[in-house]
Design a protein around this motif. Structure first.
Motif, short mmCIF file in Angstrom:
data_model
loop_
_atom_site.label_atom_id
_atom_site.label_comp_id
_atom_site.label_asym_id
_atom_site.label_seq_id
_atom_site.Cartn_x
_atom_site.Cartn_y
_atom_site.Cartn_z
N LEU A 364 9.25 0.91 9.63
CA LEU A 364 8.65 -0.18 8.84
C LEU A 364 9.15 -0.17 7.40
O LEU A 364 9.55 -1.22 6.87
CB LEU A 364 7.13 -0.06 8.86
CG LEU A 364 6.42 -0.43 10.17
CD1 LEU A 364 4.93 -0.12 10.08
CD2 LEU A 364 6.63 -1.91 10.51
N THR A 365 9.16 0.98 6.76
CA THR A 365 9.56 1.01 5.35
C THR A 365 11.03 0.68 5.18
O THR A 365 11.41 -0.01 4.22
CB THR A 365 9.25 2.37 4.71
OG1 THR A 365 9.80 3.42 5.52
CG2 THR A 365 7.75 2.58 4.60
N GLU A 370 14.69 -3.60 3.33
CA GLU A 370 15.80 -4.53 3.52
C GLU A 370 15.37 -5.97 3.26
O GLU A 370 16.09 -6.75 2.63
CB GLU A 370 16.36 -4.39 4.94
CG GLU A 370 17.05 -3.06 5.18
CD GLU A 370 17.44 -2.86 6.64
OE1 GLU A 370 17.10 -3.74 7.47
OE2 GLU A 370 18.06 -1.83 6.95
N ILE A 371 14.18 -6.32 3.73
CA ILE A 371 13.66 -7.67 3.47
C ILE A 371 13.43 -7.87 1.98
O ILE A 371 13.77 -8.91 1.41
CB ILE A 371 12.35 -7.89 4.27
CG1 ILE A 371 12.64 -7.87 5.78
CG2 ILE A 371 11.68 -9.21 3.86
CD1 ILE A 371 11.38 -7.86 6.64
N ILE A 381 6.11 -1.79 -1.86
CA ILE A 381 5.98 -1.35 -0.47
C ILE A 381 5.34 0.01 -0.52
O ILE A 381 5.81 0.91 -1.22
CB ILE A 381 7.36 -1.26 0.22
CG1 ILE A 381 8.08 -2.61 0.20
CG2 ILE A 381 7.20 -0.76 1.66
CD1 ILE A 381 9.54 -2.53 0.61
N ARG A 382 4.25 0.20 0.20
CA ARG A 382 3.52 1.46 0.08
C ARG A 382 2.78 1.78 1.37
O ARG A 382 2.61 0.93 2.25
CB ARG A 382 2.56 1.41 -1.10
CG ARG A 382 1.56 0.27 -1.04
CD ARG A 382 0.61 0.29 -2.21
NE ARG A 382 -0.33 -0.81 -2.18
CZ ARG A 382 -0.26 -1.88 -2.97
NH1 ARG A 382 0.72 -2.01 -3.86
NH2 ARG A 382 -1.17 -2.84 -2.88
N LEU A 442 8.92 -3.40 17.31
CA LEU A 442 8.86 -3.24 15.86
C LEU A 442 10.00 -4.01 15.19
O LEU A 442 9.79 -4.73 14.21
CB LEU A 442 8.95 -1.76 15.48
CG LEU A 442 7.71 -0.90 15.69
CD1 LEU A 442 8.05 0.57 15.47
CD2 LEU A 442 6.58 -1.33 14.77
N ALA A 443 11.21 -3.86 15.73
CA ALA A 443 12.36 -4.54 15.15
C ALA A 443 12.22 -6.05 15.26
O ALA A 443 12.54 -6.80 14.31
CB ALA A 443 13.64 -4.07 15.84
N GLU A 444 11.74 -6.51 16.41
CA GLU A 444 11.57 -7.96 16.59
C GLU A 444 10.51 -8.49 15.63
O GLU A 444 10.66 -9.57 15.05
CB GLU A 444 11.20 -8.26 18.04
CG GLU A 444 11.19 -9.74 18.36
CD GLU A 444 10.99 -10.04 19.84
OE1 GLU A 444 10.98 -11.24 20.21
OE2 GLU A 444 10.82 -9.08 20.63
N GLY A 445 9.44 -7.74 15.47
CA GLY A 445 8.40 -8.16 14.53
C GLY A 445 8.91 -8.23 13.10
O GLY A 445 8.59 -9.17 12.35
N LEU A 446 9.72 -7.26 12.71
CA LEU A 446 10.29 -7.28 11.37
C LEU A 446 11.23 -8.46 11.19
O LEU A 446 11.32 -9.04 10.09
CB LEU A 446 11.03 -5.96 11.09
CG LEU A 446 10.13 -4.75 10.83
CD1 LEU A 446 10.94 -3.46 10.89
CD2 LEU A 446 9.44 -4.87 9.48
#
Length: 457
Positions: A364-365, A370-371, A381-382, A442-446
């Motif tokens: 996630l981080t 990257e986003i 981001i935390r 996870l990757a698709e959600g990101l």
């Protein structure tokens, strides 16, 4: 540990559901809209939901609605289904218990499951001192009773809490909660003897994050010693990572200094781990990562895999201070919920979910960083482990961007990703995926999140 495979029928949690995102209708679909009409006629207007879909099934890393749409789950029912929705061990143990008995009231006729859960929490919570545990139904109940134990043990009335805190919606915990709207507005008067002090919030500390711990602690110490009176304080209640307040991770060292100060003055430290506890942050409890040992610790949410169960675990001398009959509740420590909790403990240990939470946090981080590199609206981001958030801003002055959160959450829902908002200023998006989610989901959600951020006007 079994990791979910994208597009397969096998998962570590929940009904056997294809682990895919799939949209077959508009969102919300016709069946969800029909249920929404029934809801508006049957439920009070103040009882709201963050999503417009109605759920038919969930498991692994997906939630399926009544129209057959399958959504990626980045919310876990607000950090509850940490081991996965309808996780197999939870289903097995609760089903077996349902066939034996559903309730006797532990206060009337006790049972072994309650004792087993308490033994496990005494073992798992931070510190090697002798402990006792009592079970309840909700996080709010756990916090209410933690205060009762602290007052009984110290003979003192005052409770100290922090800016940005969320502790619940009952009278006492609503008073302890910082945010007025929607949690407190029109519901006063509030409980007496609750005092608020600053949180060492690195991103928004006025003189910079490097000063947050020292300056926040100085204000904390001054407030207790000169304004409240240390001899009047029963407990300081703190979330090791603030949840509803925006996943605020206190400045390094702040919590440990709070604990040391309190012990010098005979004040008990209560760690509210309702949202952070039970493997969510990559440790059994977030307090472990801060190297501080609370006198009392509260748990709920992820404790029982979706069944209503909460706990207060504390030093034996503190927990034994309450008089016989002063603590309890009709449903507290329900036998079915206790079996669910025992299944959760087993699942975390057998499937290595502490490490999985850390892995999810790294994914996630990295993705969020990257986003963030392509936009100026992500200010921070935390988080830790599978408890991560982004704080959205308008400009370099860090003005909270609540509008961007609304747009991102709405876009994500429409495209098959379930997200949750948070934050004192309503400008935080939080990520709480189940630990049973696959890397692919996870990757698709990101990817959907990236599109959502790009679409912000």
């Amino acid at each position: 540990m079994t990791i979910l495979e994208h597009g397969t029928e096998t998962c570590t949690g929940g009904p056997t559901l294809p682990q895919i995102r799939r949209l077959v209708t508009e969102v919300p679909g016709p069946n969800s809209r029909t249920l929404a009409k029934r809801r508006s006629a049957a439920l009070p207007a103040g009882l709201t939901s963050g999503s417009s879909i109605y759920v038919a099934a969930a498991g692994g890393g997906v939630v399926v609605d009544v129209d057959g749409n399958s959504f990626i789950d980045f919310g876990s029912g607000i950090a509850v289904t940490t081991v996965g929705n309808s996780a197999p061990r939870v289903v097995e143990r609760t089903t077996r218990q349902l066939g034996q008995f559903t309730h006797t009231c532990f206060l009337a006729n006790p049972y072994e499951g309650y004792v087993e859960v308490c033994e496990a929490l005494n073992r798992l919570t931070p510190g090697d001192h002798e402990k006792r545990t009592a079970l309840f139904n909700t996080g709010s109940e756990a916090l209410e009773n933690a205060v009762k134990y602290a007052r009984a043990a110290t003979g003192r009335p005052a409770v100290v809490v922090f800016d940005h805190a969320f502790h619940g919606r009952t009278l006492m915990t609503m008073t302890m909660t910082a945010k007025n709207q929607p949690y407190k507005a029109t519901f006063g008067p509030f409980a007496p003897e609750v005092y608020r002090v600053p949180m060492a919030y690195p991103y928004r500390w006025p003189s910079g994050p490097e000063n947050a711990a020292d300056e926040a602690f100085a204000q904390f110490r001054l407030a207790i010693d000169t304004q409240i009176g240390a001899a009047s304080v029963a407990a300081v209640v703190v979330e090791p990572i603030q949840g509803e307040g925006g996943f605020i991770v206190p400045a390094p060292g702040f919590l440990k200094r709070i604990a040391e100060f309190c012990r010098e003055r005979g004040i008990l430290v209560v760690a509210d781990e309702v949202q952070t506890g039970i493997a969510r942050t990559g440790a059994w409890f977030a307090s472990e990562s801060e190297d501080f040992v609370p006198d009392i610790i509260t748990t709920a949410k992820g404790l029982a895999g979706g069944m209503p169960l909460a706990a207060v675990t504390g030093r034996a001398d503190v927990m034994d201070a309450a008089h016989p009959g002063g603590i309890g509740g009709t449903y507290s420590g329900n036998p079915v919920a206790c079996e669910a909790a025992l299944a959760v403990f087993e699942t975390i240990e057998v499937e290595g979910l502490l490490d999985r939470a850390k892995d999810i946090g790294e994914i996630l981080t990295t993705g969020l960083s990257e986003i963030a590199s392509d936009t100026n609206i992500i200010g921070d981001i935390r988080g830790r482990g599978a408890m991560i958030a982004i704080e959205l801003i308008h400009d370099e002055d860090k003005a909270p961007n609540r509008e961007a959160v609304a747009q991102i959450v709405s876009y994500a829902h429409a495209h098959g990703l379930l997200l949750l908002a948070a934050g004192t200023y309503g400008n935080v998006v939080r990520f709480l995926p189940p630990l049973s989610i696959s890397d692919e989901l996870l990757a698709e959600g990101l990817g959907i999140l990236r599109d959502a951020v790009t679409a912000v006007r």
